[in-house]
Design an enzyme around this catalytic site. Structure first.
Site, PDB file in Angstrom:
ATOM      1  N   HIS A  19       0.732  -1.243   0.083  1.00 32.59           N
ATOM      2  CA  HIS A  19      -0.215   0.461   0.170  1.00 32.59           C
ATOM      3  C   HIS A  19       1.050   1.391   0.005  1.00 32.59           C
ATOM      4  CE1 HIS A  19      -3.748   2.421   0.760  1.00 32.59           C
ATOM      5  NE2 HIS A  19      -2.777   2.678   1.913  1.00 32.59           N
TER       6      HIS A  19
ATOM      7  N   GLU B 279      -7.102   6.646  -9.099  1.00 29.16           N
ATOM      8  CA  GLU B 279      -7.096   6.292  -7.500  1.00 29.16           C
ATOM      9  C   GLU B 279      -7.556   5.084  -7.852  1.00 29.16           C
ATOM     10  OE1 GLU B 279      -7.431   6.384  -3.141  1.00 29.16           O
ATOM     11  OE2 GLU B 279      -5.789   7.560  -4.335  1.00 29.16           O
TER      12      GLU B 279
ATOM     13  N   HIS C 213      -8.673   1.110  -5.889  1.00 26.24           N
ATOM     14  CA  HIS C 213      -9.152   0.110  -4.095  1.00 26.24           C
ATOM     15  C   HIS C 213      -9.711  -0.721  -4.301  1.00 26.24           C
ATOM     16  CE1 HIS C 213      -9.164   3.518  -0.432  1.00 26.24           C
ATOM     17  NE2 HIS C 213      -8.005   3.567  -1.617  1.00 26.24           N
ATOM     18  N   ASN C 214      -9.044  -1.646  -5.416  1.00 22.95           N
ATOM     19  CA  ASN C 214      -9.034  -2.663  -5.424  1.00 22.95           C
ATOM     20  C   ASN C 214      -9.004  -3.669  -3.958  1.00 22.95           C
ATOM     21  OD1 ASN C 214      -8.808  -2.125  -8.412  1.00 22.95           O
ATOM     22  ND2 ASN C 214      -6.988  -3.140  -8.398  1.00 22.95           N
TER      23      ASN C 214
ATOM     24  N   ARG D  55     -10.690  14.479  -2.016  1.00 24.16           N
ATOM     25  CA  ARG D  55      -9.898  14.776  -0.829  1.00 24.16           C
ATOM     26  C   ARG D  55      -8.186  16.072  -1.868  1.00 24.16           C
ATOM     27  NH1 ARG D  55      -7.145  11.367   2.340  1.00 24.16           N
ATOM     28  NH2 ARG D  55      -5.917  10.865   0.533  1.00 24.16           N
ATOM     29  N   ASP D  56      -8.265  14.712  -2.719  1.00 24.16           N
ATOM     30  CA  ASP D  56      -6.727  15.244  -3.167  1.00 24.16           C
ATOM     31  C   ASP D  56      -6.688  16.029  -4.134  1.00 24.16           C
ATOM     32  OD1 ASP D  56      -5.209  13.019  -1.896  1.00 24.16           O
ATOM     33  OD2 ASP D  56      -5.407  11.638  -4.180  1.00 24.16           O
TER      34      ASP D  56
END
Length: 454
Positions: free
Chosen positions: A253, A325, A327-328, A348-349
């Site tokens: 991660h 992104e 989130h698998n 957020r990013d």
């Protein structure tokens, strides 16, 4: 003392959520059910009876217009259910609804919230289909395969006879009962063989391979490191705290080890072989650099690979700020929580990029096995329909209900996604080209700056 407050829809109102659950049971599991009604359970620790009664009478945890509620057991509607299933979080799992209920109760009662704990659960009151009464095994299948994610939740089942004999489920608080311990263990890496190293990694969930464990052992064996540790009164071998820190920092991660590794790729159809040295650098970063070089002065990239999200030139004094992104694995383990975390993260990013972008919309791509998958599932895998519905709901709650519309996306179905779904979440924002005379896509914290979190 523990107090339970139970709340459910009034008898003259349709239980829409219960109807949806019943439809999912029929469609996903092929189990015939008559009907399902839902009851929300709040278990409070830290109240007296007068305070608990006030929360009920004032409708603090339920809507008196739409719901009926009771301290203790909420009387079942006639005809009574044939089965009761109660699903709650395991100890240590974050219960956000419980935290909100605690804070609200503390505010209403005028008590410190630190002295109060609230745990939430959901109770399913199930009636049989008259033509096909449910067995205990079928109810347990419903609970384990659809109603409860056993990774983060636990469930209890009672038949109507057990309910009558024992009067409801006893109050249960999902407390963490283990005691905090301040002692620190030393991991004797220097004397461990390969089998012992591998066993320690498995037992402690470090997820470190032998090469990584050898590198850590060799580091602590260096004379300069040993001397520095001795001077500080530290043991020669690492402590358990140090090993946890290294395992976390080197985790997939955080470190993206697969992306950064050298990969020998073989195309089985054509026979072509290729060695890819670092997928991220080769296929993402370097590909972007090649495209930028080709465009020369017409390069529209303002900020790439250095902030929370990428920024490209757009129109009318604004730049586009984009973050996507995956989130698998989180979504495979906890579809709702994994997908919600993914969409909230990419919301957020852009806000944290440059001088801060205004969020405009969300996008997503989901890849699942067929929701009509009818074969036996491998161990620990959730049914694809459950993954699909959990992911969809997580993105809805994390994105749309935050006021950021999901404007496009894609659904892909293939049996090969049974073992691991792909969940891509993305957010697009608008960033002013200039903010107070400074480039909007740039920021740098300087000494004396005030940092404001909203």
């Amino acid at each position: 003392m523990l107090y339970r407050l139970e709340a459910g829809p009034r008898p003259d109102l349709e239980d829409v959520q219960g109807r949806k659950v019943a439809e999912r049971v029929r469609a996903a599991l092929g189990i015939a059910v008559g009907s399902i009604r839902l009851v929300k359970v709040f278990t409070a620790d830290g109240l007296d009876e007068t305070q608990a009664r006030r929360l009920l009478d004032d409708g603090v945890w339920h809507d008196p217009i739409l719901q009926r509620a009771a301290l203790g057991t909420l009387p079942p509607l006639a005809p009574p259910p044939d089965w009761y299933v109660e699903v709650g979080f395991r100890p240590g799992v974050t219960d956000n609804e419980g935290r909100t209920a605690r804070d609200t109760a503390a505010m209403v009662l005028g008590i410190p919230r630190e002295r109060l704990a609230v745990y939430t659960a959901l109770q399913y009151r199930i009636r049989n289909d008259p033509a096909a009464p449910l067995s205990h095994g079928q109810v347990e299948t419903m609970a384990r395969d659809l109603l409860c994610n056993t990774l983060i939740q636990r469930f209890r089942i009672k038949s109507a006879a057990e309910w009558e004999a024992e009067a409801d489920f006893p109050a249960q608080a999902a407390r963490v009962t283990g005691e905090a311990r301040a002692d620190v263990a030393v991991i004797p890496l220097s004397t461990m063989n390969d089998a012992e190293l591998a066993a320690a990694s498995r037992a402690n969930t470090w997820a470190l391979n032998l090469d990584e464990l050898h590198a850590i052992r060799d580091h602590f064996a260096r004379p300069d490191i040993a001397a520095a540790r001795a001077a500080r009164g530290l043991p020669a071998d690492p402590t358990d705290v140090e090993m946890e820190a290294l395992a976390q920092t080197w985790s997939e991660h955080c470190k993206h080890k697969i992306f950064a590794s050298a990969i020998d790729y073989a195309n089985k159809e054509t026979g072509r072989r290729e060695r890819v040295d670092n997928l991220y650098k080769t296929c993402i970063r370097d590909a972007t650099a090649i495209l930028r070089a080709r465009r020369g002065e017409r390069d529209y990239c303002k900020s790439v690979f250095k902030d929370n999200a990428g920024v490209i030139a757009f129109i009318n004094g604004y730049d586009a700020c984009i973050k996507v992104e995956t989130h698998n694995s989180p979504s495979a383990l906890d579809p709702y929580g994994g997908a919600l975390t993914g969409i909230v993260g990419v919301n957020r990013d852009p806000m944290g990029t440059g001088m801060g972008a205004e969020l405009v919309c969300n996008t997503d791509v989901f890849c699942f096995a067929s929701p009509f998958y009818a074969e036996e599932l491998p161990p620990r895998l959730l049914h694809p329909r459950r993954v699909l519905e959990g992911v969809r709901e997580g993105v809805e709650h994390g994105g749309n209900k935050s006021g950021i519309p999901t404007v496009n996306g894609s659904l892909v179905f293939d049996e090969r996604y049974l073992g691991k779904p792909l969940v891509f979440c993305g957010t697009v924002g608008l960033l002013p080209t200039s903010v107070c005379g400074r480039p909007g896509w740039e920021k740098k914290a300087e000494p004396g700056d005030a940092v404001v979190m909203v």
